[in-house]
Scaffold this active site. Structure first.
Site, PDB file in Angstrom:
ATOM      1  N   ASP A  13       0.712  -1.197  -0.040  1.00 47.47           N
ATOM      2  CA  ASP A  13       0.111  -0.031   0.039  1.00 47.47           C
ATOM      3  C   ASP A  13       0.663   1.243   0.124  1.00 47.47           C
ATOM      4  OD1 ASP A  13      -2.205  -1.472   0.256  1.00 47.47           O
ATOM      5  OD2 ASP A  13      -2.165  -1.761   2.268  1.00 47.47           O
ATOM      6  N   GLY A  41      -4.993  -3.934  -3.576  1.00 48.79           N
ATOM      7  CA  GLY A  41      -5.785  -2.861  -3.936  1.00 48.79           C
ATOM      8  C   GLY A  41      -4.995  -1.797  -4.312  1.00 48.79           C
ATOM      9  N   HIS A  42      -4.985  -1.406  -5.606  1.00 54.71           N
ATOM     10  CA  HIS A  42      -4.148  -0.529  -6.201  1.00 54.71           C
ATOM     11  C   HIS A  42      -4.979   0.803  -6.562  1.00 54.71           C
ATOM     12  CE1 HIS A  42      -0.714  -3.651  -7.340  1.00 54.71           C
ATOM     13  NE2 HIS A  42      -0.719  -3.388  -5.779  1.00 54.71           N
ATOM     14  N   THR A 238       2.937 -12.992   2.164  1.00 53.61           N
ATOM     15  CA  THR A 238       2.160 -13.556   1.080  1.00 53.61           C
ATOM     16  C   THR A 238       2.812 -14.744   0.482  1.00 53.61           C
ATOM     17  OG1 THR A 238       0.456 -12.683  -0.697  1.00 53.61           O
ATOM     18  CG2 THR A 238       2.982 -12.096  -0.826  1.00 53.61           C
ATOM     19  N   ARG A 302      -9.978  -2.822   6.242  1.00 51.82           N
ATOM     20  CA  ARG A 302      -9.352  -3.032   7.614  1.00 51.82           C
ATOM     21  C   ARG A 302      -8.527  -1.655   7.732  1.00 51.82           C
ATOM     22  NH1 ARG A 302      -6.119  -8.723   7.372  1.00 51.82           N
ATOM     23  NH2 ARG A 302      -5.822  -7.814   5.353  1.00 51.82           N
ATOM     24  N   PRO A 303      -8.697  -1.132   9.239  1.00 48.48           N
ATOM     25  CA  PRO A 303      -7.693  -0.160   9.568  1.00 48.48           C
ATOM     26  C   PRO A 303      -6.280  -0.729   9.415  1.00 48.48           C
ATOM     27  CG  PRO A 303      -9.166  -0.556  11.325  1.00 48.48           C
ATOM     28  CD  PRO A 303      -9.421  -1.823  10.418  1.00 48.48           C
ATOM     29  N   ARG A 304      -5.385   0.007   8.763  1.00 50.57           N
ATOM     30  CA  ARG A 304      -3.958  -0.344   8.857  1.00 50.57           C
ATOM     31  C   ARG A 304      -3.197   0.020   9.901  1.00 50.57           C
ATOM     32  NH1 ARG A 304      -3.777   2.599   2.709  1.00 50.57           N
ATOM     33  NH2 ARG A 304      -4.571   0.647   1.510  1.00 50.57           N
ATOM     34  N   ASP A 332       2.288  14.724   1.864  1.00 49.40           N
ATOM     35  CA  ASP A 332       1.531  15.773   2.179  1.00 49.40           C
ATOM     36  C   ASP A 332       0.785  15.342   3.416  1.00 49.40           C
ATOM     37  OD1 ASP A 332       0.441  13.711   0.196  1.00 49.40           O
ATOM     38  OD2 ASP A 332      -1.341  14.550   0.968  1.00 49.40           O
TER      39      ASP A 332
HETATM   40  P1  GDP Z   1      -0.818   0.451  -3.518  1.00 48.04           P
HETATM   41  O1  GDP Z   1      -1.487  -0.879  -3.092  1.00 48.04           O
HETATM   42  O2  GDP Z   1       0.623   0.266  -3.376  1.00 48.04           O
HETATM   43  O3  GDP Z   1      -1.320   0.928  -4.849  1.00 48.04           O
HETATM   44  O4  GDP Z   1      -1.351   1.515  -2.609  1.00 48.04           O
HETATM   45  P2  GDP Z   1      -2.733   1.859  -1.927  1.00 48.04           P
HETATM   46  O5  GDP Z   1      -3.822   2.205  -3.233  1.00 48.04           O
HETATM   47  O6  GDP Z   1      -3.450   0.477  -1.434  1.00 48.04           O
HETATM   48  O7  GDP Z   1      -2.710   2.734  -0.897  1.00 48.04           O
HETATM   49  C1  GDP Z   1      -2.369   3.801  -1.341  1.00 48.04           C
HETATM   50  C2  GDP Z   1      -3.437   5.103  -0.780  1.00 48.04           C
HETATM   51  O8  GDP Z   1      -2.891   6.417  -0.614  1.00 48.04           O
HETATM   52  C3  GDP Z   1      -4.600   5.289  -1.645  1.00 48.04           C
HETATM   53  O9  GDP Z   1      -5.622   5.713  -1.186  1.00 48.04           O
HETATM   54  C4  GDP Z   1      -3.821   6.402  -2.498  1.00 48.04           C
HETATM   55  O10 GDP Z   1      -5.247   7.001  -3.275  1.00 48.04           O
HETATM   56  C5  GDP Z   1      -3.507   7.285  -1.806  1.00 48.04           C
HETATM   57  N1  GDP Z   1      -2.068   7.995  -2.029  1.00 48.04           N
HETATM   58  C6  GDP Z   1      -1.259   7.806  -2.936  1.00 48.04           C
HETATM   59  N2  GDP Z   1      -0.255   8.779  -3.127  1.00 48.04           N
HETATM   60  C7  GDP Z   1      -0.657   9.597  -2.320  1.00 48.04           C
HETATM   61  C8  GDP Z   1      -0.014  10.878  -1.816  1.00 48.04           C
HETATM   62  O11 GDP Z   1       0.794  11.392  -2.242  1.00 48.04           O
HETATM   63  N3  GDP Z   1      -0.807  11.573  -1.144  1.00 48.04           N
HETATM   64  C9  GDP Z   1      -2.163  11.019  -0.638  1.00 48.04           C
HETATM   65  N4  GDP Z   1      -2.714  12.039   0.191  1.00 48.04           N
HETATM   66  N5  GDP Z   1      -2.610  10.127  -0.838  1.00 48.04           N
HETATM   67  C10 GDP Z   1      -1.966   9.328  -1.828  1.00 48.04           C
HETATM   68  P1  IMO Z   2      -1.252  -3.999  -2.120  1.00 43.74           P
HETATM   69  O1  IMO Z   2      -0.865  -4.721  -3.518  1.00 43.74           O
HETATM   70  C1  IMO Z   2      -1.102  -4.750   2.166  1.00 43.74           C
HETATM   71  C2  IMO Z   2      -1.065  -8.748   3.597  1.00 43.74           C
HETATM   72  C3  IMO Z   2      -2.256  -9.371   4.147  1.00 43.74           C
HETATM   73  C4  IMO Z   2      -1.511 -10.288   4.981  1.00 43.74           C
HETATM   74  C5  IMO Z   2      -0.567 -10.828   4.221  1.00 43.74           C
HETATM   75  C6  IMO Z   2      -0.935 -12.343   3.512  1.00 43.74           C
HETATM   76  O2  IMO Z   2      -2.283  -3.462  -2.497  1.00 43.74           O
HETATM   77  O3  IMO Z   2      -0.218  -3.403  -1.595  1.00 43.74           O
HETATM   78  P2  IMO Z   2      -2.465 -12.771   1.361  1.00 43.74           P
HETATM   79  O4  IMO Z   2      -3.885 -12.457   1.528  1.00 43.74           O
HETATM   80  O5  IMO Z   2      -1.707 -12.395   0.570  1.00 43.74           O
HETATM   81  O6  IMO Z   2      -2.233 -14.277   1.724  1.00 43.74           O
HETATM   82  O7  IMO Z   2      -2.200 -12.153   2.877  1.00 43.74           O
HETATM   83  O8  IMO Z   2      -0.252  -9.961   3.245  1.00 43.74           O
HETATM   84  N1  IMO Z   2      -1.439  -8.184   1.969  1.00 43.74           N
HETATM   85  C7  IMO Z   2      -1.552  -6.992   1.748  1.00 43.74           C
HETATM   86  N2  IMO Z   2      -1.421  -5.694   2.823  1.00 43.74           N
HETATM   87  N3  IMO Z   2      -1.365  -4.549   0.778  1.00 43.74           N
HETATM   88  C8  IMO Z   2      -1.417  -5.447  -0.327  1.00 43.74           C
HETATM   89  O9  IMO Z   2      -1.727  -5.342  -1.441  1.00 43.74           O
HETATM   90  C9  IMO Z   2      -1.642  -6.845   0.461  1.00 43.74           C
HETATM   91  N4  IMO Z   2      -2.055  -8.105   0.070  1.00 43.74           N
HETATM   92  C10 IMO Z   2      -1.828  -8.945   0.865  1.00 43.74           C
HETATM   93  O10 IMO Z   2      -2.886  -8.315   4.965  1.00 43.74           O
HETATM   94  O11 IMO Z   2      -0.774  -9.844   6.372  1.00 43.74           O
HETATM   95 MG    MG Z   3      -3.112  -1.483  -1.824  1.00 47.13          MG
END
Ligand code: GDP
Ligand code: IMO
Ligand code: MG
Length: 434
Positions: A13, A41-42, A238, A302-304, A332
């Site tokens: 994330d 979840g991208h 994972t 889930r709360p991170r 930011d």
């Molecule tokens: P990923 O799984 O690595 O693609 O990341 P996620 O999408 O799970 O989590 C990143 C979160 O931060 C998302 O809600 C994005 O919209 C948000 N985000 C990404 N870059 C920035 C940033 O520079 N500033 C803020 N405020 N939010 C960001």
């Molecule tokens: P992105 O790509 C954050 C974590 C789960 C758990 C462990 C194993 O959005 O960064 P799994 O379902 O893969 O067997 O779970 O990995 N996990 C993630 N945490 N972002 C993710 O994906 C995740 N995908 C799996 O919370 O600890």
């Molecule tokens: Mg993610």
């Protein structure tokens, strides 16, 4: 032509999705996911709205890009179909999405097993996303897996499914679940053939041609190094390898073709799921960072878990991935903090201070973070579009992160939207900081 791997430098994330979306707008690249499944979840925010992509590579918003779900992935067609329907409803043309015939097929019994296996772990869970990812990779390793390409060979698929279910159903029963009906699964697979059959390709000739033509290739990773099956906080990991060494393999590219490894790193730390997380904050401090950062899972809600920036983790991540540069996200979020801490080492029970690598899991539980404190810049960075626009205290903080990582920071993002990001001209750091 460049081949760039985008990898998570922390616990997932980090903002891989938004960086991948940004880079994929340039030209007509091939964008390939190299591992993971719909546990990802991208988040991408652009002219099509806000999307949390699970399986589709984040180049999907560029109609000139060819998007491929690579052979290192596990694919749940049901999840993919829902995702494609959502994208199409938002006006995104998804004709440019393809799936490697060698990717693993994730079927409903994998999700069931993920639930049952987590329940069987009692109080010591992994905290999986329950998307069936672990069981699907287990089947791959034990050679009971079905592959996406099998959908195009129904007789072969039927035989493989019968053989696989003989053991899988026994496992389901042992764990207290209800065995699945092979005929129902087969019928479901035939439905998938109708719906995604035309997207299934052999990626090898495609990649060979792309390399010969000099097209750019972006390899999109899922999760981050701390959840890598081999190098993360095992067993709280994972079931695949999100590190760059595996990008080539998961995409079907010769390893030596990798030119760039771009690590994505947040300006602080977050983690979803269980396992050791040395910089974790608690109480009001955690609440504040979580709320300001909007740190709730894009897949599970889930709360991170949250903490300050971990300089040991980034050094390890940069080294292990052979990172050529970093993209720093969510700067930011720290705009309103009076003071910001950075972990520079782990104090171990014997007094040793570890700074360069992550100790193995049982040791990591005993690590005490050593912090230094930086003054906050207390002004908004959201409108900054160059290094020079950043407040001097933010520059100083970033310079410290760069020093700890030992890798240059190429991009900085200051908001979730596509335009809230800029590249740092090389030399800026030393120029401005001098
Ligand atoms: P990923 O799984 O690595 O693609 O990341 P996620 O999408 O799970 O989590 C990143 C979160 O931060 C998302 O809600 C994005 O919209 C948000 N985000 C990404 N870059 C920035 C940033 O520079 N500033 C803020 N405020 N939010 C960001
Ligand atoms: P992105 O790509 C954050 C974590 C789960 C758990 C462990 C194993 O959005 O960064 P799994 O379902 O893969 O067997 O779970 O990995 N996990 C993630 N945490 N972002 C993710 O994906 C995740 N995908 C799996 O919370 O600890
Ligand atoms: Mg993610």
């Amino acid at each position: 032509m460049t081949v760039t791997a985008i990898v998570g430098a922390q616990w997932g994330d980090e903002g891989k999705g938004r960086i991948c979306d940004y880079l994929a707008q340039q030209g007509a690249p091939i964008v390939m996911r190299f591992q993971g499944g719909d546990n990802a979840g991208h988040t991408v925010i652009n002219q099509y709205g806000k999307h949390a992509l699970h399986l589709a590579p984040c180049g999907i918003f560029n109609p000139q890009a060819m998007n491929i779900i690579g052979s290192g992935c596990v694919v749940n067609p049901q999840a993919l179909l829902k995702e494609l329907a959502d994208l199409e409803a938002a006006g995104v043309n998804t004709d440019n999405l393809f799936i490697s015939n060698r990717a693993q097929l994730l079927l409903p019994y994998h999700r069931l097993l993920d639930e049952l296996e987590e329940a069987a772990r009692g109080s010591d869970t992994i905290g999986t996303t329950k998307r069936g990812v672990g069981p699907a990779y287990s089947d791959k390793a034990t050679r009971s897996g079905l592959r996406i390409g099998d959908l195009l060979n129904p007789e072969w698929l039927e035989g493989r499914l019968d053989q696989a279910l003989a053991t899988i159903n026994r496992k389901i029963e042992v764990l207290g679940g209800t065995p699945v009906d092979g005929r129902e699964i087969y019928a479901l697979c035939m439905d998938y053939v109708d719906k995604i059959g035309h997207r299934i390709i052999d990626t090898v000739p495609v990649i060979q041609k792309a390399l010969a033509e000099g097209r750019d290739i972006i390899l999109e990773g899922q999760l981050g190094v701390m959840r890598d099956l081999d190098w993360g906080i095992y067993p709280y990991v994972t079931s695949s390898n999100p590190t760059a060494a595996f990008a080539a393999s998961g995409a079907g590219l010769p390893a030596r073709t990798l030119d760039n490894v771009l690590g994505i790193v947040k300006a602080y730390s977050t983690c979803v799921g269980d396992g050791p997380f040395p910089v974790e904050l608690s109480d009001e401090e955690a609440e504040r960072l979580r709320n300001v950062g909007g740190e709730f899972g894009a897949t599970t809600g889930r709360p991170r878990r949250v903490g300050w920036f971990d300089g040991v983790a980034i050094k390890y991540a940069a080294w292990l991935n052979g990172m050529t540069s970093l993209a720093l996200t969510k700067l930011d979020i720290l705009d309103s903090f009076e003071s910001i801490k950075v972990c520079t080492g782990y104090r171990m029970p014997n007094g040793e201070i570890i700074t360069d690598y992550m100790p193995d899991t049982p040791m990591l539980y005993q690590a005490q973070p050593v912090y230094e404190e930086w003054p906050g810049w207390l002004s908004s960075t959201e409108e900054c579009r160059s290094w020079r626009d950043l407040p001097p205290r933010a520059q100083a903080y970033i310079e410290r992160l760069r020093e700890l990582a030992g890798v240059d920071i190429e991009y900085i993002s200051v908001g979730p939207e596509r335009q809230q990001m800029f590249s740092v001209e090389s030399g800026s750091f030393h120029l401005e900081m001098a």
